[in-house]
Design an enzyme around this catalytic site. Sequence first.
Site, PDB file in Angstrom:
ATOM      1  CB  CYS A  45      -0.983   0.175   1.242  1.00 22.47           C
ATOM      2  SG  CYS A  45      -2.227  -1.410   1.232  1.00 22.47           S
ATOM      3  CB  THR A  46       4.027   2.333   1.529  1.00 24.30           C
ATOM      4  OG1 THR A  46       3.336   1.838   2.874  1.00 24.30           O
ATOM      5  CG2 THR A  46       5.026   3.438   1.632  1.00 24.30           C
TER       6      THR A  46
END
Length: 218
Positions: A45-46
């Site tokens: 997700c980062t």
Amino acid sequence: MSLRINDVAPNFTADTTAGKITLHDWIGSGYVVLFSHPKDFTPVCTTEFGAFAKLAPDFEKRNTKVLGLSVDSVDDHKKWIRDIEAVGAAPVNFPIIDDTSLSIAKLYNMLPADAYLPDGRTPAHSATVRTVFIIGPDKKIRLSLTYPMSVGRNFAEILRALDAIQITDGAPLATPADWQPGQDVIVSTSLNNDQAKEKFGELNIKLPYLRYAKAPKA
């Protein structure tokens, strides 16, 4: 009931890293990419948030706003943004929704109605909060893509799909497989050949129901 293409995107009011927003008001007259994530401070997700940050100018020139969602708090989001900006080498200039209540994840059918976040939860508890929605100016859902946690999203495809949606929006046109901006488009069978030529110019007729024309200029 699951959400379908051309359903009105469910409206909501939520706290975000940019303050409180109400979706339908915030959309305004453009498009929105709403993308969801199961937890802050997670590796895939980062990288995805970083990719969105880097592509902000590409979305802006398409009259499209970006809206992130993660089932953590605004305070956590603001701390996470430092990591996102370091990975993406670009500022995060879009809001990230606080969905600790899971209300929006449930509203958009990404989690069952009885889902909850237990103490010590992991991303696996909200693993299905991994959907991208493209919403049009008419507040209708134009596209949804759902990814497993182990598969990073293809941002070139999200941009390509957005371009295809915008070039065919309100027009009797479609795009063929693997279409890229600038390539020919398909004319709808709702027009006969004469009507299609009058509207779009010369046709490249492959089959009676498969007719290509030059893409309209943006």
